[in-house]
Design an enzyme around this catalytic site. Structure first.
Site, mmCIF file in Angstrom:
data_model
loop_
_atom_site.group_PDB
_atom_site.id
_atom_site.type_symbol
_atom_site.label_atom_id
_atom_site.label_comp_id
_atom_site.label_asym_id
_atom_site.label_seq_id
_atom_site.Cartn_x
_atom_site.Cartn_y
_atom_site.Cartn_z
ATOM 1 N N ASN A 185 14.471 -9.044 25.864
ATOM 2 C CA ASN A 185 14.716 -7.892 25.000
ATOM 3 C C ASN A 185 13.646 -6.816 25.173
ATOM 4 O O ASN A 185 13.945 -5.623 25.081
ATOM 5 C CB ASN A 185 14.812 -8.333 23.543
ATOM 6 C CG ASN A 185 16.162 -8.955 23.235
ATOM 7 O OD1 ASN A 185 16.789 -9.545 24.111
ATOM 8 N ND2 ASN A 185 16.618 -8.838 22.007
ATOM 9 N N GLU A 188 14.700 -5.037 28.054
ATOM 10 C CA GLU A 188 15.886 -4.253 27.633
ATOM 11 C C GLU A 188 15.451 -2.922 26.986
ATOM 12 O O GLU A 188 15.982 -1.859 27.305
ATOM 13 C CB GLU A 188 16.683 -5.123 26.649
ATOM 14 C CG GLU A 188 17.875 -4.496 25.982
ATOM 15 C CD GLU A 188 18.495 -5.477 24.948
ATOM 16 O OE1 GLU A 188 18.916 -6.571 25.334
ATOM 17 O OE2 GLU A 188 18.536 -5.128 23.759
HETATM 18 C C1 6PG Z 1 21.375 -9.305 23.924
HETATM 19 C C2 6PG Z 1 20.755 -8.253 23.054
HETATM 20 C C3 6PG Z 1 20.956 -8.618 21.627
HETATM 21 C C4 6PG Z 1 20.819 -7.447 20.691
HETATM 22 C C5 6PG Z 1 19.417 -7.177 20.280
HETATM 23 C C6 6PG Z 1 19.043 -5.737 20.270
HETATM 24 O O1 6PG Z 1 20.647 -9.796 24.748
HETATM 25 O O2 6PG Z 1 22.562 -9.573 23.780
HETATM 26 O O3 6PG Z 1 19.402 -8.114 23.322
HETATM 27 O O4 6PG Z 1 20.151 -9.699 21.334
HETATM 28 O O5 6PG Z 1 21.442 -6.331 21.129
HETATM 29 O O6 6PG Z 1 19.361 -7.716 19.001
HETATM 30 O O7 6PG Z 1 18.237 -5.523 19.216
HETATM 31 P P1 6PG Z 1 17.574 -4.232 18.682
HETATM 32 O O8 6PG Z 1 18.279 -4.005 17.381
HETATM 33 O O9 6PG Z 1 16.169 -4.642 18.498
HETATM 34 O O10 6PG Z 1 17.787 -3.110 19.637
#
Ligand code: 6PG
Length: 471
Positions: A185, A188
Site C-alpha cells: 500500500n 500504491e
Molecule cells: C488493495 C488496496 C486496498 C485499499 C486500501 C487503500 O490492495 O486492494 O490497497 O487495500 O484500496 O485500503 O486505502 P487508502 O484509503 O489508505 O487509500
C-alpha cells in the site's frame, strides 16, 4: 454436510470472496453481525455452495473441523471484538485468518493470543479491491505455516494467475503477510502520487485536457510501463460527468483521503531506518491535499509563478515518460528495500523475488515491470536497491537528465512535484559517496558531546569544540 470454509464479515469484499471461493467448489458458511448483508450475499448466490448463518454459534457449528475462518471485518478494534466473541466457541487446531488491512503489530499480538488457546492464526493481506476479491486477488499470508498449508489449495484456486502460478504466497511467521501488504500500500500511494503529478504537469503545465492526458498515459501503458494503476487512470480521465457533461475527474474535490496503511508503512520504515522518502512524500501529499480550505486561503496570500511549463509539449512528454519510469521503479525499489530490512529485523525470512511474483497479478500495484524485478531478485536476492541492477540501472542512465528537467521546470513554474522531487533527492543522495553528514556529526558533537567517527582511523572521537584552535 459441513462447510469447508467460513467467512465472518459480509460487506462487499467478504461477499465477493465468498462467491469466489464457492465458485471454486469449496463450500462456504457466511456470517455477518447484521443479517441484511448475509441476505444481500444470498441474493447474489445462484448455485454456489454458500450457507448463510445468523448467529455466531450457528456459524461455528456448521463448519467442518478443524475449522478455517476468514475474518473480513474492518481493521482495528472490530477485529479484536469479533475475536473475543469467537475464541470461546473454537477448539484447538481451528484456524483464524484475518484478511483485512490489519497493522502487522496487531497481527503479531493476536497470533500470540491464538497460540495460547491452541489455535492457528494467519494474517493475510488481500489486494485487488472488490473486483479482485471476486475474480482473483493477490494474497500475502503470514503466521502459522501449518495454517497456510491447510488453506493453500483454496488460496491457489481463488487467486489471480500471475507469473508461474497463482498470486498467493506465504511470507513467514508473525505479521509478515500484513507487513508485505502494508508496504504494497505504501508503494500504491507513491505510484498514485507520481501519476497525479504527471497529470498536473500536463494539465496545468501544458494545458492538456483530460482526454489528451489519457492519450499520453494510454501510450505509456502500451509497453514496459504497463500497469493497473496507469490503466485505470486512462479510464478515469476519459469518464464524463453525467451531471455537468464535463470530465468527472475535474468535478472531484482535490482532497485525498486515506485509511492509514501508507502512513503505517512510513512509520514502520522510520522505525527500521529504511529509506522510503518517495512513499513518505506521497503520504504527506495526501495530508496537504486534505487542507483544502487552508490552501484556498493561502493561494491568495502566497502568489507564485504562472503554472506554465517553458517547454514544447513534445520535449516535455519525452522527459516526463522517462522521469515517470525512474520514479516508478524507485518507489518499488524503496518498498522492496523496506521489506528486506523488515525481513531481517523481524525474522520473516521471505524472498523478495517471491513478493514480486505475488504482485505480478491481482493486486493494485501489478505492473509488467514486476516480472523484471522478480528476475533481478532471483539473480541477486540481497540486492540492496533495485536501481543498482540492470535493466533498472539503464533507466537511471537514460532518465536522470529527464527527471532533473521535469523537477526544475516544475519548481520554476510553481507546480508541486513532491514525489518526483524526493525521488531525485533520494537517488542523488544514494549515489553520493560523500554527503554533508560529517558536518551534522560535528554539530552533534559540539552541542551534545555525541562523538563522531573519523574517515582516517576507527574509533569514536570527541572534540572540545569551544576550546579547539580555530583559523
Ligand atoms: C488493495 C488496496 C486496498 C485499499 C486500501 C487503500 O490492495 O486492494 O490497497 O487495500 O484500496 O485500503 O486505502 P487508502 O484509503 O489508505 O487509500
Amino acid at each position: 454436510m459441513k462447510a469447508q470454509f467460513g467467512i465472518i464479515g459480509l460487506a462487499t469484499m467478504g461477499q465477493n470472496l465468498a462467491l469466489n471461493i464457492a465458485r471454486h467448489n469449496f463450500s462456504v458458511a457466511g456470517y455477518n453481525r447484521s443479517a441484511e448483508r448475509t441476505q444481500a450475499l444470498m441474493a447474489r448466490v445462484k448455485d454456489e455452495p454458500i450457507l448463510p448463518t445468523f448467529a455466531l454459534s450457528e456459524f461455528v457449528s456448521v463448519l467442518a473441523r478443524p475449522r478455517a475462518i476468514l475474518l473480513m471485518v474492518q481493521a482495528g478494534r472490530p477485529v479484536d471484538e469479533v475475536l473475543s466473541e469467537l475464541f470461546p466457541l473454537l477448539e484447538p487446531g481451528d484456524l483464524l485468518i484475518d484478511g483485512g488491512n490489519s497493522h502487522f503489530a496487531d497481527t503479531e499480538r493476536r497470533i500470540r493470543e491464538a497460540e495460547s488457546r491452541g489455535l492457528l492464526y494467519l494474517g493475510v493481506g488481500i489486494s485487488g479491491g472488490e473486483a479482485g476479491a471476486l475474480k482473483g486477488p493477490a494474497l500475502m499470508a503470514g503466521g502459522h505455516v501449518e495454517g497456510y498449508a491447510r488453506v493453500e489449495p483454496i488460496f491457489k484456486a481463488i487467486a489471480a494467475q500471475g507469473l508461474d502460478g497463482p498470486c498467493t504466497g506465504y511470507f513467514g511467521p508473525g505479521g509478515s503477510g500484513h507487513y508485505v501488504k502494508m508496504v504494497h500500500n505504501g508503494i500504491e500511494y507513491a505510484i498514485m502520487q507520481i501519476i497525479a503529478e504527471c497529470y498536473d504537469l500536463l494539465k496545468r503545465g501544458l494545458g492538456f485536457t483530460p482526454p489528451e492526458i489519457a492519450a499520453v498515459f494510454a501510450e505509456w501503458n502500451q509497453g514496459e510501463l504497463e500497469s493497473y494503476l496507469l490503466g485505470i487512470t486512462v479510464d478515469i480521465l476519459r469518464t464524463r460527468d453525467s451531471e455537468t457533461g464535463g470530465f468527472l475527474v475535474e468535478a472531484i474535490k482535490d482532497a485525498a483521503e486515506q485509511k492509514g496503511t501508507g502512513k503505517w508503512s512510513t512509520q514502520a520504515a522510520l522505525d527500521l531506518g529504511a529509506p522510503t522518502p518517495t512513499i513518505a512524500e506521497a503520504v504527506f501529499a495526501r495530508i496537504v491535499s486534505a487542507l483544502k480550505e487552508e490552501r484556498l486561503g493561502a493561494e491568495k496570500i502566497l502568489p507564485g509563478p504562472t503554472p506554465r511549463l517553458s517547454l514544447a509539449p513534445r520535449e516535455l512528454l519525452e522527459d516526463l515518460r522517462k522521469a515517470y519510469a525512474l520514479a516508478l521503479v524507485t518507489a518499488y525499489a524503496q518498498g522492496f528495500r523496506q521489506l528486506q530490512d523488515a525481513s531481517s529485523e523481524h525474522g520473516y525470512g521471505f524472498s523478495l523475488a517471491e513478493v514480486a511474483r505475488v504482485w505480478t497479478a491481482g493486486c493494485i500495484i501489478r505492473a509488467r515491470m514486476l516480472g523484471v524485478m522478480r528476475e533481478a531478485f532471483q539473480r541477486e536476492p540481497n540486492l540492496p536497491l533495485l536501481v543498482l541492477a540492470e535493466p533498472f540501472r539503464k533507466l537511471w542512465h537514460e532518465g536522470q537528465g529527464s527527471l532533473r528537467n521535469v523537477v526544475c521546470l516544475a519548481h520554476r513554474a510553481g507546480i508541486p512535484v513532491p514525489a518526483f522531487s524526493s525521488t531525485l533527492n533520494f537517488l542523488d543522495s544514494y549515489r553520493t559517496g560523500r554527503l554533508p553528514a560529517n558536518l551534522i556529526q560535528a554539530q552533534r558533537d559540539y552541542f551534545g558531546a555525541h562523538t563522531y567517527e573519523r574517515l582516517d582511523r576507527p574509533g569514536k572521537f570527541h572534540t572540545r569544540w569551544e576550546e579547539a584552535p580555530r583559523c
